[in-house]
Design a protein around this motif. Sequence first.
Motif, PDB file in Angstrom:
ATOM      1  N   TYR A   1       5.625   3.978   0.823  1.00 34.79           N
ATOM      2  CA  TYR A   1       5.225   2.636   0.393  1.00 34.79           C
ATOM      3  C   TYR A   1       5.408   1.682   1.556  1.00 34.79           C
ATOM      4  O   TYR A   1       6.449   1.684   2.208  1.00 34.79           O
ATOM      5  CB  TYR A   1       6.093   2.225  -0.794  1.00 34.79           C
ATOM      6  CG  TYR A   1       5.977   0.783  -1.177  1.00 34.79           C
ATOM      7  CD1 TYR A   1       4.903   0.352  -1.961  1.00 34.79           C
ATOM      8  CD2 TYR A   1       6.916  -0.130  -0.768  1.00 34.79           C
ATOM      9  CE1 TYR A   1       4.801  -0.980  -2.331  1.00 34.79           C
ATOM     10  CE2 TYR A   1       6.818  -1.463  -1.132  1.00 34.79           C
ATOM     11  CZ  TYR A   1       5.748  -1.875  -1.902  1.00 34.79           C
ATOM     12  OH  TYR A   1       5.641  -3.177  -2.263  1.00 34.79           O
ATOM     13  N   LEU A   2       4.404   0.869   1.835  1.00 33.21           N
ATOM     14  CA  LEU A   2       4.508  -0.135   2.891  1.00 33.21           C
ATOM     15  C   LEU A   2       4.185  -1.518   2.323  1.00 33.21           C
ATOM     16  O   LEU A   2       3.285  -1.677   1.515  1.00 33.21           O
ATOM     17  CB  LEU A   2       3.495   0.142   4.024  1.00 33.21           C
ATOM     18  CG  LEU A   2       3.616   1.436   4.786  1.00 33.21           C
ATOM     19  CD1 LEU A   2       2.513   1.524   5.814  1.00 33.21           C
ATOM     20  CD2 LEU A   2       4.954   1.552   5.447  1.00 33.21           C
ATOM     21  N   ARG A   3       4.928  -2.503   2.788  1.00 37.73           N
ATOM     22  CA  ARG A   3       4.606  -3.899   2.487  1.00 37.73           C
ATOM     23  C   ARG A   3       4.342  -4.569   3.828  1.00 37.73           C
ATOM     24  O   ARG A   3       5.174  -4.549   4.720  1.00 37.73           O
ATOM     25  CB  ARG A   3       5.759  -4.605   1.787  1.00 37.73           C
ATOM     26  CG  ARG A   3       5.450  -6.074   1.539  1.00 37.73           C
ATOM     27  CD  ARG A   3       6.578  -6.755   0.865  1.00 37.73           C
ATOM     28  NE  ARG A   3       6.364  -6.607  -0.570  1.00 37.73           N
ATOM     29  CZ  ARG A   3       7.102  -7.211  -1.475  1.00 37.73           C
ATOM     30  NH1 ARG A   3       8.117  -7.961  -1.119  1.00 37.73           N
ATOM     31  NH2 ARG A   3       6.841  -7.059  -2.751  1.00 37.73           N
ATOM     32  N   LEU A   4       3.141  -5.156   3.944  1.00 37.42           N
ATOM     33  CA  LEU A   4       2.710  -5.767   5.199  1.00 37.42           C
ATOM     34  C   LEU A   4       2.381  -7.232   4.988  1.00 37.42           C
ATOM     35  O   LEU A   4       1.881  -7.624   3.929  1.00 37.42           O
ATOM     36  CB  LEU A   4       1.456  -5.056   5.726  1.00 37.42           C
ATOM     37  CG  LEU A   4       1.549  -3.551   5.892  1.00 37.42           C
ATOM     38  CD1 LEU A   4       0.187  -2.964   6.189  1.00 37.42           C
ATOM     39  CD2 LEU A   4       2.528  -3.204   6.990  1.00 37.42           C
TER      40      LEU A   4
ATOM     41  N   ILE B   1       0.833  -1.204   0.000  1.00 39.71           N
ATOM     42  CA  ILE B   1       0.000   0.000   0.000  1.00 39.71           C
ATOM     43  C   ILE B   1       0.868   1.255   0.000  1.00 39.71           C
ATOM     44  O   ILE B   1       2.019   1.232   0.428  1.00 39.71           O
ATOM     45  CB  ILE B   1      -0.947   0.033   1.224  1.00 39.71           C
ATOM     46  CG1 ILE B   1      -0.156  -0.033   2.536  1.00 39.71           C
ATOM     47  CG2 ILE B   1      -1.968  -1.072   1.160  1.00 39.71           C
ATOM     48  CD1 ILE B   1      -0.999   0.127   3.774  1.00 39.71           C
ATOM     49  N   TRP B   2       0.297   2.331  -0.499  1.00 37.01           N
ATOM     50  CA  TRP B   2       0.898   3.652  -0.412  1.00 37.01           C
ATOM     51  C   TRP B   2       0.120   4.431   0.627  1.00 37.01           C
ATOM     52  O   TRP B   2      -1.107   4.499   0.582  1.00 37.01           O
ATOM     53  CB  TRP B   2       0.818   4.388  -1.749  1.00 37.01           C
ATOM     54  CG  TRP B   2       1.805   3.896  -2.746  1.00 37.01           C
ATOM     55  CD1 TRP B   2       1.599   2.963  -3.709  1.00 37.01           C
ATOM     56  CD2 TRP B   2       3.159   4.328  -2.883  1.00 37.01           C
ATOM     57  NE1 TRP B   2       2.743   2.778  -4.440  1.00 37.01           N
ATOM     58  CE2 TRP B   2       3.716   3.608  -3.957  1.00 37.01           C
ATOM     59  CE3 TRP B   2       3.951   5.249  -2.205  1.00 37.01           C
ATOM     60  CZ2 TRP B   2       5.035   3.774  -4.357  1.00 37.01           C
ATOM     61  CZ3 TRP B   2       5.273   5.415  -2.612  1.00 37.01           C
ATOM     62  CH2 TRP B   2       5.794   4.690  -3.679  1.00 37.01           C
ATOM     63  N   ILE B   3       0.822   5.031   1.574  1.00 36.73           N
ATOM     64  CA  ILE B   3       0.214   5.848   2.615  1.00 36.73           C
ATOM     65  C   ILE B   3       0.515   7.305   2.282  1.00 36.73           C
ATOM     66  O   ILE B   3       1.667   7.667   2.052  1.00 36.73           O
ATOM     67  CB  ILE B   3       0.814   5.531   4.002  1.00 36.73           C
ATOM     68  CG1 ILE B   3       0.651   4.066   4.334  1.00 36.73           C
ATOM     69  CG2 ILE B   3       0.228   6.419   5.066  1.00 36.73           C
ATOM     70  CD1 ILE B   3      -0.698   3.673   4.820  1.00 36.73           C
ATOM     71  N   ILE B   4      -0.507   8.148   2.280  1.00 35.51           N
ATOM     72  CA  ILE B   4      -0.335   9.584   2.073  1.00 35.51           C
ATOM     73  C   ILE B   4      -0.899  10.286   3.295  1.00 35.51           C
ATOM     74  O   ILE B   4      -2.103  10.203   3.580  1.00 35.51           O
ATOM     75  CB  ILE B   4      -1.054  10.058   0.799  1.00 35.51           C
ATOM     76  CG1 ILE B   4      -0.467   9.357  -0.422  1.00 35.51           C
ATOM     77  CG2 ILE B   4      -0.938  11.578   0.659  1.00 35.51           C
ATOM     78  CD1 ILE B   4      -1.215   9.616  -1.699  1.00 35.51           C
ATOM     79  N   ALA B   5      -0.027  10.946   4.055  1.00 39.80           N
ATOM     80  CA  ALA B   5      -0.449  11.599   5.293  1.00 39.80           C
ATOM     81  C   ALA B   5       0.667  12.518   5.783  1.00 39.80           C
ATOM     82  O   ALA B   5       1.735  12.602   5.173  1.00 39.80           O
ATOM     83  CB  ALA B   5      -0.780  10.560   6.360  1.00 39.80           C
TER      84      ALA B   5
ATOM     85  N   VAL C   1       9.426  -0.650   4.522  1.00 39.37           N
ATOM     86  CA  VAL C   1       8.944   0.731   4.469  1.00 39.37           C
ATOM     87  C   VAL C   1       9.828   1.481   3.489  1.00 39.37           C
ATOM     88  O   VAL C   1      11.047   1.512   3.643  1.00 39.37           O
ATOM     89  CB  VAL C   1       9.038   1.421   5.850  1.00 39.37           C
ATOM     90  CG1 VAL C   1       8.564   2.854   5.763  1.00 39.37           C
ATOM     91  CG2 VAL C   1       8.249   0.678   6.881  1.00 39.37           C
ATOM     92  N   GLY C   2       9.218   2.066   2.479  1.00 42.05           N
ATOM     93  CA  GLY C   2       9.962   2.858   1.508  1.00 42.05           C
ATOM     94  C   GLY C   2      10.323   4.222   2.073  1.00 42.05           C
ATOM     95  O   GLY C   2       9.765   4.659   3.086  1.00 42.05           O
ATOM     96  N   PRO C   3      11.238   4.925   1.452  1.00 41.30           N
ATOM     97  CA  PRO C   3      11.618   6.253   1.926  1.00 41.30           C
ATOM     98  C   PRO C   3      10.468   7.244   1.716  1.00 41.30           C
ATOM     99  O   PRO C   3       9.664   7.092   0.801  1.00 41.30           O
ATOM    100  CB  PRO C   3      12.815   6.620   1.052  1.00 41.30           C
ATOM    101  CG  PRO C   3      12.645   5.794  -0.174  1.00 41.30           C
ATOM    102  CD  PRO C   3      11.959   4.534   0.255  1.00 41.30           C
ATOM    103  N   PRO C   4      10.394   8.271   2.568  1.00 41.80           N
ATOM    104  CA  PRO C   4       9.334   9.269   2.403  1.00 41.80           C
ATOM    105  C   PRO C   4       9.553  10.088   1.129  1.00 41.80           C
ATOM    106  O   PRO C   4      10.681  10.407   0.771  1.00 41.80           O
ATOM    107  CB  PRO C   4       9.448  10.141   3.650  1.00 41.80           C
ATOM    108  CG  PRO C   4      10.818   9.927   4.153  1.00 41.80           C
ATOM    109  CD  PRO C   4      11.240   8.565   3.723  1.00 41.80           C
ATOM    110  N   GLN C   5       8.453  10.413   0.472  1.00 41.23           N
ATOM    111  CA  GLN C   5       8.505  11.232  -0.737  1.00 41.23           C
ATOM    112  C   GLN C   5       7.542  12.389  -0.555  1.00 41.23           C
ATOM    113  O   GLN C   5       6.386  12.185  -0.172  1.00 41.23           O
ATOM    114  CB  GLN C   5       8.089  10.419  -1.955  1.00 41.23           C
ATOM    115  CG  GLN C   5       8.964   9.237  -2.218  1.00 41.23           C
ATOM    116  CD  GLN C   5       8.420   8.354  -3.333  1.00 41.23           C
ATOM    117  OE1 GLN C   5       7.343   8.590  -3.856  1.00 41.23           O
ATOM    118  NE2 GLN C   5       9.173   7.344  -3.701  1.00 41.23           N
TER     119      GLN C   5
END
Length: 69
Positions: free
Chosen positions: A63-66, A22-26, A47-51
Amino acid sequence: MTTRERTYTRANQQRAAQYAEIWIIAQPAEIAAMVQVASASGRLVYVGPPQLMGGDDTRHRRYLRLRTR
């Protein structure tokens, strides 16, 4: 499709079903709280780097992989 190809396809589908991507936008603080909860539950894999979202928007995207199980 050969037996080998069917077996390979089935194995890939089973591996893919183990994760949710998932992509988290917050806001950064909100993302940090989500990542902390996912990590504490043992579901966090990557956890991907913040953009930055860009422009005047102060939110970040990550980006998160759970694990699903």
